[in-house]
Scaffold this active site. Structure first.
Site, PDB file in Angstrom:
ATOM      1  N   HIS A 198      13.376  46.181  33.908  1.00 25.29           N
ATOM      2  CA  HIS A 198      13.912  45.018  34.623  1.00 25.29           C
ATOM      3  C   HIS A 198      13.491  43.671  34.060  1.00 25.29           C
ATOM      4  CE1 HIS A 198      15.864  44.490  38.865  1.00 25.29           C
ATOM      5  NE2 HIS A 198      16.511  43.851  37.910  1.00 25.29           N
ATOM      6  N   ASP A 241      16.550  46.060  44.984  1.00 28.49           N
ATOM      7  CA  ASP A 241      15.319  46.553  44.357  1.00 28.49           C
ATOM      8  C   ASP A 241      14.312  46.892  45.446  1.00 28.49           C
ATOM      9  OD1 ASP A 241      13.763  45.258  41.316  1.00 28.49           O
ATOM     10  OD2 ASP A 241      13.024  46.868  42.621  1.00 28.49           O
ATOM     11  N   HIS A 295      11.346  46.281  44.871  1.00 28.76           N
ATOM     12  CA  HIS A 295      10.389  45.241  44.500  1.00 28.76           C
ATOM     13  C   HIS A 295      11.069  43.881  44.344  1.00 28.76           C
ATOM     14  CE1 HIS A 295       9.302  49.202  42.659  1.00 28.76           C
ATOM     15  NE2 HIS A 295       8.135  48.945  43.242  1.00 28.76           N
ATOM     16  N   ASP A 299       9.997  41.531  42.022  1.00 28.61           N
ATOM     17  CA  ASP A 299       9.994  41.165  40.588  1.00 28.61           C
ATOM     18  C   ASP A 299       9.890  39.653  40.407  1.00 28.61           C
ATOM     19  OD1 ASP A 299      12.290  43.774  39.354  1.00 28.61           O
ATOM     20  OD2 ASP A 299      10.374  43.862  40.445  1.00 28.61           O
ATOM     21  N   HIS A 323       8.176  43.424  33.799  1.00 32.10           N
ATOM     22  CA  HIS A 323       9.303  43.876  34.632  1.00 32.10           C
ATOM     23  C   HIS A 323       9.050  43.539  36.107  1.00 32.10           C
ATOM     24  CE1 HIS A 323       8.029  48.245  35.947  1.00 32.10           C
ATOM     25  NE2 HIS A 323       7.010  47.421  35.978  1.00 32.10           N
ATOM     26  N   ASP A 377      18.205  47.426  40.470  1.00 31.75           N
ATOM     27  CA  ASP A 377      17.137  48.311  39.999  1.00 31.75           C
ATOM     28  C   ASP A 377      17.373  49.665  40.658  1.00 31.75           C
ATOM     29  OD1 ASP A 377      13.569  47.852  39.589  1.00 31.75           O
ATOM     30  OD2 ASP A 377      14.717  49.725  39.648  1.00 31.75           O
ATOM     31  N   ASP A 391      15.523  51.903  41.312  1.00 35.98           N
ATOM     32  CA  ASP A 391      14.468  52.299  42.254  1.00 35.98           C
ATOM     33  C   ASP A 391      14.667  51.705  43.645  1.00 35.98           C
ATOM     34  OD1 ASP A 391      11.823  50.197  40.816  1.00 35.98           O
ATOM     35  OD2 ASP A 391      13.180  49.737  42.462  1.00 35.98           O
ATOM     36  N   GLU A 437      16.138  50.469  34.857  1.00 35.59           N
ATOM     37  CA  GLU A 437      14.993  51.292  35.218  1.00 35.59           C
ATOM     38  C   GLU A 437      15.286  52.782  35.344  1.00 35.59           C
ATOM     39  OE1 GLU A 437      11.825  50.345  35.187  1.00 35.59           O
ATOM     40  OE2 GLU A 437      11.914  48.161  35.273  1.00 35.59           O
TER      41      GLU A 437
HETATM   42  N1  LIG Z   1       4.881  44.269  41.794  1.00 33.14           N
HETATM   43  C1  LIG Z   1       4.641  45.273  40.790  1.00 33.14           C
HETATM   44  C2  LIG Z   1       4.266  44.649  39.488  1.00 33.14           C
HETATM   45  O1  LIG Z   1       3.889  45.382  38.568  1.00 33.14           O
HETATM   46  O2  LIG Z   1       4.361  43.385  39.386  1.00 33.14           O
HETATM   47  C3  LIG Z   1       3.507  46.194  41.262  1.00 33.14           C
HETATM   48  N2  LIG Z   1       4.199  47.429  41.615  1.00 33.14           N
HETATM   49  C4  LIG Z   1       3.416  48.656  41.563  1.00 33.14           C
HETATM   50  C5  LIG Z   1       2.345  48.674  42.627  1.00 33.14           C
HETATM   51  C6  LIG Z   1       1.846  50.100  42.787  1.00 33.14           C
HETATM   52  C7  LIG Z   1       0.766  50.162  43.848  1.00 33.14           C
HETATM   53  C8  LIG Z   1       1.252  49.579  45.150  1.00 33.14           C
HETATM   54  C9  LIG Z   1       1.792  48.170  44.929  1.00 33.14           C
HETATM   55  N3  LIG Z   1       2.834  48.187  43.900  1.00 33.14           N
HETATM   56  C10 LIG Z   1       5.312  47.575  40.676  1.00 33.14           C
HETATM   57  C11 LIG Z   1       5.863  46.200  40.700  1.00 33.14           C
HETATM   58  C12 LIG Z   1       6.805  45.921  39.558  1.00 33.14           C
HETATM   59  C13 LIG Z   1       8.080  46.763  39.666  1.00 33.14           C
HETATM   60  C14 LIG Z   1       9.093  46.348  38.643  1.00 33.14           C
HETATM   61  B1  LIG Z   1      10.574  46.877  38.914  1.00 33.14           B
HETATM   62  O3  LIG Z   1      11.448  46.422  37.905  1.00 33.14           O
HETATM   63  O4  LIG Z   1      10.552  48.311  38.965  1.00 33.14           O
HETATM   64  O5  LIG Z   1      11.038  46.417  40.181  1.00 33.14           O
HETATM   65 MN   LIG Z   2      13.042  45.730  39.403  1.00 27.58          MN
HETATM   66 MN   LIG Z   3      11.827  48.117  41.330  1.00 30.05          MN
HETATM   67 MN   LIG Z   4      10.513  49.835  37.666  1.00 32.75          MN
END
Ligand SMILES: N[C@@]1(C(=O)O)CN(C[C@@H]2CCCCN2)C[C@@H]1CCC[B-](O)(O)O
Ligand SMILES: [Mn+2]
Ligand SMILES: [Mn+2]
Ligand SMILES: [Mn+2]
Length: 305
Positions: free
Chosen positions: A96, A119, A121, A123, A136, A227, A229, A272
């Site tokens: 993403h 999504d 998330h 992002d 991402h 996304d 997910d 994704e």
């Molecule tokens: N906010 C996140 C980041 O890494 O910044 C942290 N998160 C993972 C984390 C796992 C443990 C519980 C809290 N969440 C994934 C997310 C990015 C997703 C990217 B997408 O493109 O898949 O939406």
């Molecule tokens: Mn995403």
């Molecule tokens: Mn996501």
């Molecule tokens: Mn992802």
């Protein structure tokens, strides 16, 4: 409807191998022919070629910044060209972080655009709020006007000019939002429909209110960034960051049908899909088929036939 497809086989926005295989898997499932069968003109612009970046040390907590910045610059140029050629753009990811280039290239082609971000998330981490450093989880922070002064200088990112207003964004499907992201969403007053609101309102009301929100003043072209997910892992398990309690297949498709009916869809990302995160071939196929059906829903496929 005239569709331009661009594949972005890129995984540098996150650490799990396999998401770069998404574009060709989605094509192999018959996307082009299915779009043609439902009456679309389709031009497939192929896949972008991303040369590897040798040393790419993190900047603060932004990981692989040079590779991510370069890949998105190539993608932005390709999307701008596809829009200039008069197509609705379909970007097949890849992770993403590619939304940076896709949104930038889309916005560069003319008027301001509205963004519907589907999504689990948000992002919207900045390099200073991110907990993982994976870009991402940050793409929106680079393209929103109101966050411009919150972004540090990052190599290969200087070409990025913020191009989206916070008021022109709607999120659907949120259920895993970091504290820093939650603060940003509140601080900017960005419209969000988490899975709780989805349960409370139902998908039809969410889509009504989404369109009411983005159409308040002038109607802008829609950038739908989807996304995979966002869907429940029972439907789309083969993805890097699955989160329980997601959209049903029907809700996921309903979103695309509703956006299609606005006749304002101008670009869509489907990102994704990661075959290496599927435990069985069936899990991979379920995820890929869902991705195909979401794109078909964007371009007029209706379930009543
Ligand atoms: N906010 C996140 C980041 O890494 O910044 C942290 N998160 C993972 C984390 C796992 C443990 C519980 C809290 N969440 C994934 C997310 C990015 C997703 C990217 B997408 O493109 O898949 O939406
Ligand atoms: Mn995403
Ligand atoms: Mn996501
Ligand atoms: Mn992802």
């Amino acid at each position: 409807r005239s569709v331009g497809i661009i594949g972005a086989p890129f995984s540098g926005g996150q650490p799990k191998d396999g998401v770069q295989l998404g574009p060709d898997l989605i094509r192999a499932a018959g996307l082009v022919n299915r779009l043609k069968e439902q009456g679309c003109d389709v031009k497939d612009y192929g896949n972008l070629a991303f040369e590897s970046v040798s040393s790419d040390e993190p900047v603060g907590l932004a990981k692989r910044p040079r590779a991510v910045g370069r890949a998105n610059q190539q993608l932005a140029d390709a999307v701008r060209r596809i829009k200039h050629d008069g197509h609705t753009c379909v970007m097949l990811g890849g992770d993403h972080s590619l939304a940076i280039g896709s949104i930038h290239g889309h916005a560069a082609s003319g008027s301001e655009v509205s963004v519907v971000w589907v999504d689990a998330h948000a992002d919207i981490n900045t390099p200073l709020t991110t907990t993982t450093g994976n870009i991402h989880g940050q793409p929106m922070s680079y393209v929103i006007h109101e966050l411009h002064n919150k972004i540090p200088v990052i190599p290969n990112f200087s070409w990025i000019k913020p191009c989206i207003a916070a008021k022109d964004i709607v999120y659907i499907g949120l259920r895993d939002v970091d504290p820093g992201e939650h603060y940003i969403l509140k601080y900017l007053g960005i419209k969000t429909f988490s899975m709780s609101e989805l349960d409370r309102l139902g998908i039809a009301k969410v889509m009504e209110q989404t369109c009411d929100h983005i159409f308040t003043k002038v109607k802008k072209p829609i950038h739908l960034s989807y996304d995979i997910d966002a869907l429940d892992p029972s439907v789309a398990p083969a993805t890097g960051t699955p989160v329980v309690g997601g959209l049903t297949y029907r809700e996921g498709v309903y979103i695309t049908e509703h956006i299609c009916q606005t006749d304002l869809l101008s670009a869509v990302d489907i990102v994704e899909v990661n075959p290496k995160r599927g435990r069985t071939e069936d899990e991979v196929q379920s995820t890929v088929n869902a991705a195909v059906d979401l794109v078909l829903g964007c371009f007029g496929r209706v379930r009543e036939g």
